[in-house]
Write an enzyme that holds these catalytic residues in place. Structure first.
Site, PDB file in Angstrom:
ATOM      1  CG  HIS A 125      -5.347  13.534   3.383  1.00  0.00           C
ATOM      2  ND1 HIS A 125      -5.873  13.153   4.000  1.00  0.00           N
ATOM      3  CD2 HIS A 125      -5.431  13.157   1.806  1.00  0.00           C
ATOM      4  CE1 HIS A 125      -6.868  13.360   2.642  1.00  0.00           C
ATOM      5  NE2 HIS A 125      -6.569  13.176   1.977  1.00  0.00           N
ATOM      6  NE  ARG A 135     -14.603  13.010  -1.801  1.00  0.00           N
ATOM      7  CZ  ARG A 135     -13.562  12.705  -1.725  1.00  0.00           C
ATOM      8  NH1 ARG A 135     -13.905  11.403  -1.150  1.00  0.00           N
ATOM      9  NH2 ARG A 135     -12.094  12.615  -2.172  1.00  0.00           N
ATOM     10  CG  ASP A 136     -10.744  14.086   0.674  1.00  0.00           C
ATOM     11  OD1 ASP A 136     -11.790  12.563   1.390  1.00  0.00           O
ATOM     12  OD2 ASP A 136      -9.793  14.024   0.617  1.00  0.00           O
ATOM     13  CB  CYS A 147      -9.103   8.420   2.726  1.00  0.00           C
ATOM     14  SG  CYS A 147      -9.992   6.529   1.991  1.00  0.00           S
ATOM     15  CG  ASN A 154      -8.513  17.111   2.291  1.00  0.00           C
ATOM     16  OD1 ASN A 154      -9.577  15.871   2.843  1.00  0.00           O
ATOM     17  ND2 ASN A 154      -8.236  16.831   1.671  1.00  0.00           N
ATOM     18  CG  HIS A 207      -6.331  15.713  -2.798  1.00  0.00           C
ATOM     19  ND1 HIS A 207      -7.507  16.224  -2.586  1.00  0.00           N
ATOM     20  CD2 HIS A 207      -6.429  14.915  -1.895  1.00  0.00           C
ATOM     21  CE1 HIS A 207      -8.118  15.415  -1.394  1.00  0.00           C
ATOM     22  NE2 HIS A 207      -7.487  14.771  -1.042  1.00  0.00           N
TER      23      HIS A 207
END
Ligand code: ZN
Length: 303
Positions: A209, A14-15, A240, A249, A207
């Site tokens: 990055h 997903r991300d 994003c 990430n 989470h």
């Protein structure tokens, strides 16, 4: 931190893929999920149920979820931003957990999801309620917790206040997300410690990055302060599209290497992650940012 363990959530599908300009074939995404299960992942953020016009990379959410292996021991997470997304995710019958996102700043919220900060928190709490009434779980992630691309520094007190309110929805956990990769370990340690105090026994997920190279250090600082769960993506995929300059990430293989060598069990098998990263480099047709998958194994495998 010996004899400890953390849970890893694989967010590559997903991300990771959301910010890639190339659209990855649904079959390759399904294979990525299968490989994640094989390397030991038991919570996987598989896709998001958002407007396919805004995020065409994930427009195949329903098709992908239909291909997910049926595993009672694996939690599939679908990211949603509103009631409509939650209903889509639940209608698949294959999503075990709804991921809801609220944001610390009005400017980012309006751009990212058309909601100001308070509205985003209310929506996230409603999503958790929808998940629970459908017999699933919901997680709430506080995005831009460590800094906002439009408003700059974010006060820890604001994040603590949001976490306290979010906890009232009875989510599975509270996530703290460094959406634009500006956090540093001292800040992360303080934030995790203060949010933990505020939410009692509710677990904390983090989470990060790696936009400015502090991703792994932030993981270590968060785990040292008691974060229970760490998001990471294969190869360091990710970003994003609504966060200027957001990079990948924290890479799964880099985090697993660091944590396991530091005496913190992750439940993931590093050789499987590395092999998958090498396969996925071919899928993407370019080198991925992670470092461990490009380095020789250490310690050298027994022969
Ligand atoms: Zn992210």
């Amino acid at each position: 931190m010996a004899d400890r363990s953390v849970e890893m959530v694989e967010v590559g599908p997903r991300d990771g893929l959301q910010n890639e300009s190339a659209v990855v074939a649904t079959a390759d995404k399904a294979e990525l999920v299968r490989r994640a299960i094989a390397w030991g992942a038991r919570r996987i953020e598989v896709t998001s149920f958002v407007n396919p016009k805004k995020v065409p990379q994930l427009a195949d959410a329903e098709q992908l979820t239909a291909l997910l292996p049926e595993r009672d021991d694996v939690t599939y997470i679908g990211l949603v931003l509103n009631r409509r997304g939650a209903e889509r995710a639940l209608a698949t019958g294959r999503i075990d957990e709804l991921g809801a996102v609220c944001v610390t700043s009005d400017s980012f919220g309006i751009r990212n999801q058309g909601q100001d900060s308070d509205e985003s928190l209310a929506a996230a709490m409603e999503i958790v309620a929808l998940a629970r009434s459908a017999g699933r779980t919901g997680q709430i992630t506080i995005a831009t917790a460590f800094g906002c691309p439009f408003e700059g520094e974010v006060a820890i007190a604001r994040v603590v206040e949001m976490a306290k309110r979010a906890a009232e929805a009875d989510p599975r956990e509270i996530g703290l997300a460094d959406t634009i990769g500006v956090g540093v370990p001292s800040q992360v340690g303080e934030m995790v410690g203060r949010v933990r105090e505020a939410v009692g026994t509710l677990p904390i997920r983090v989470h990060f990055h790696n936009t400015r190279g502090s991703g792994l250090a932030n993981v270590w600082a968060a785990v040292a302060e008691g974060a229970a769960t760490v998001d990471a993506s294969l190869g360091g995929l990710g970003g994003c599209p609504f966060a200027p300059g957001a990079a990948g990430n924290v890479a799964t293989e880099d985090a697993v290497y660091m944590l396991e060598r530091g005496g913190i069990a992750t439940g993931l098998a590093l050789p499987g992650v590395v092999a998958a990263a090498q396969w996925f480099t071919g899928v993407m047709g370019r080198p991925l940012p992670a470092m461990v998958s490009k380095a020789p194994p250490f310690p050298a495998p027994d022969r």
